[in-house]
Motif scaffolding. Sequence first.
Motif, PDB file in Angstrom:
ATOM      1  N   ILE A  29      86.784 -61.398  24.260  1.00 35.47           N
ATOM      2  CA  ILE A  29      86.690 -60.973  25.643  1.00 35.47           C
ATOM      3  C   ILE A  29      85.433 -60.141  25.850  1.00 35.47           C
ATOM      4  O   ILE A  29      85.017 -59.388  24.960  1.00 35.47           O
ATOM      5  N   THR A  30      84.799 -60.292  27.009  1.00 39.08           N
ATOM      6  CA  THR A  30      83.592 -59.528  27.328  1.00 39.08           C
ATOM      7  C   THR A  30      83.982 -58.103  27.720  1.00 39.08           C
ATOM      8  O   THR A  30      84.901 -57.901  28.522  1.00 39.08           O
ATOM      9  N   VAL A  31      83.281 -57.134  27.154  1.00 34.23           N
ATOM     10  CA  VAL A  31      83.577 -55.727  27.414  1.00 34.23           C
ATOM     11  C   VAL A  31      82.345 -55.069  28.026  1.00 34.23           C
ATOM     12  O   VAL A  31      81.229 -55.207  27.511  1.00 34.23           O
ATOM     13  N   LYS A  32      82.550 -54.375  29.145  1.00 37.71           N
ATOM     14  CA  LYS A  32      81.470 -53.657  29.819  1.00 37.71           C
ATOM     15  C   LYS A  32      81.826 -52.184  29.925  1.00 37.71           C
ATOM     16  O   LYS A  32      82.999 -51.810  29.834  1.00 37.71           O
ATOM     17  N   ILE A  33      80.831 -51.361  30.134  1.00 37.59           N
ATOM     18  CA  ILE A  33      81.062 -49.946  30.382  1.00 37.59           C
ATOM     19  C   ILE A  33      80.313 -49.540  31.654  1.00 37.59           C
ATOM     20  O   ILE A  33      79.169 -49.953  31.857  1.00 37.59           O
ATOM     21  N   ARG A  34      81.008 -48.796  32.502  1.00 33.38           N
ATOM     22  CA  ARG A  34      80.384 -48.295  33.723  1.00 33.38           C
ATOM     23  C   ARG A  34      80.425 -46.775  33.684  1.00 33.38           C
ATOM     24  O   ARG A  34      81.505 -46.181  33.626  1.00 33.38           O
TER      25      ARG A  34
ATOM     26  N   GLY B  25      79.373 -56.121  24.822  1.00 26.28           N
ATOM     27  CA  GLY B  25      79.350 -57.346  24.036  1.00 26.28           C
ATOM     28  C   GLY B  25      80.668 -58.094  24.150  1.00 26.28           C
ATOM     29  O   GLY B  25      81.528 -57.763  24.968  1.00 26.28           O
ATOM     30  N   VAL B  26      80.813 -59.119  23.318  1.00 23.87           N
ATOM     31  CA  VAL B  26      82.042 -59.916  23.273  1.00 23.87           C
ATOM     32  C   VAL B  26      82.850 -59.465  22.065  1.00 23.87           C
ATOM     33  O   VAL B  26      82.403 -59.601  20.916  1.00 23.87           O
ATOM     34  N   LEU B  27      84.027 -58.914  22.307  1.00 26.32           N
ATOM     35  CA  LEU B  27      84.860 -58.356  21.240  1.00 26.32           C
ATOM     36  C   LEU B  27      86.214 -59.050  21.213  1.00 26.32           C
ATOM     37  O   LEU B  27      86.632 -59.680  22.192  1.00 26.32           O
TER      38      LEU B  27
ATOM     39  N   TRP C  17      88.515 -42.384  29.060  1.00 31.13           N
ATOM     40  CA  TRP C  17      88.006 -43.486  29.855  1.00 31.13           C
ATOM     41  C   TRP C  17      89.168 -44.207  30.540  1.00 31.13           C
ATOM     42  O   TRP C  17      90.306 -44.197  30.058  1.00 31.13           O
ATOM     43  N   THR C  18      88.884 -44.835  31.667  1.00 28.91           N
ATOM     44  CA  THR C  18      89.862 -45.724  32.288  1.00 28.91           C
ATOM     45  C   THR C  18      89.344 -47.145  32.165  1.00 28.91           C
ATOM     46  O   THR C  18      88.139 -47.368  31.978  1.00 28.91           O
ATOM     47  N   ALA C  19      90.244 -48.103  32.268  1.00 26.83           N
ATOM     48  CA  ALA C  19      89.840 -49.497  32.083  1.00 26.83           C
ATOM     49  C   ALA C  19      90.534 -50.389  33.100  1.00 26.83           C
ATOM     50  O   ALA C  19      91.621 -50.088  33.584  1.00 26.83           O
TER      51      ALA C  19
ATOM     52  N   VAL D 135      86.361 -53.723  31.953  1.00 25.95           N
ATOM     53  CA  VAL D 135      85.362 -52.743  32.379  1.00 25.95           C
ATOM     54  C   VAL D 135      85.908 -51.350  32.077  1.00 25.95           C
ATOM     55  O   VAL D 135      86.931 -50.947  32.626  1.00 25.95           O
ATOM     56  N   MET D 136      85.246 -50.640  31.186  1.00 27.11           N
ATOM     57  CA  MET D 136      85.635 -49.280  30.853  1.00 27.11           C
ATOM     58  C   MET D 136      84.794 -48.311  31.679  1.00 27.11           C
ATOM     59  O   MET D 136      83.572 -48.423  31.707  1.00 27.11           O
TER      60      MET D 136
END
Length: 225
Positions: free
Chosen positions: A82-87, A100-102, A117-119, A128-129
Amino acid sequence: MITFNLWRKVKQKLRRSKRPIWQLASGLLVSAALLSAAFHTEGRIDAAPIHGDEAEAPAQTQPPEDGSRSVIATLSDMRAKITVKIRRVYICGSESETIGVLSSSETIRMMKQHPEWTALLDEQGAVVMEQRIDDLSESCKRSAYFGIDKLGRLSLFDGEPKKEKVMRTFFQLDVNYMESSLPKDRIDELVKGIRVTDKDAFNSVLSSFGDYAVERTEKVMKRTF
């Protein structure tokens, strides 16, 4: 009453009976047992019977899961990558990047390592974290200005207010009260734009003009009159 009627029947039976004394004694013992049972039954006659469904303890209401727990529960059932992003959300500005993809287990591990963090899952199914940071973003430090928008609200602009690129609006200003209370050069400074480069400058401007927010001045006027 149940006990009175039963005892009267026992006495009538004794008067009519010609059986041997040992049979009478047995009858008395049986009657006594019946009386005792009747007495205990009568003591709880008003109590409604408890059926199996009613005897069960009421179900405990669980608090609603927050977004992060819901995401973890969803990921626990997945095996795919799954693709993981951080905002990163700042008091002024925000920044986003793709980690990245984790795998789902790697994503859950990262979330547990950062409980602050919230997701959430976005429309594309990526995680999206969101990280909250009590500071200005780098882009805000380079170009943020406080000023007044067209509606007379204290706002934060990307660049000088004349460019009208509003990033964030705070509150409505009581312009008349402000003009009667502040020096003209201070008002002109706000109209042209007050440059802020760090959190201290940001909080200082926000605090100083907070005294001229419409809601606050209305409360002051109500206390005065």
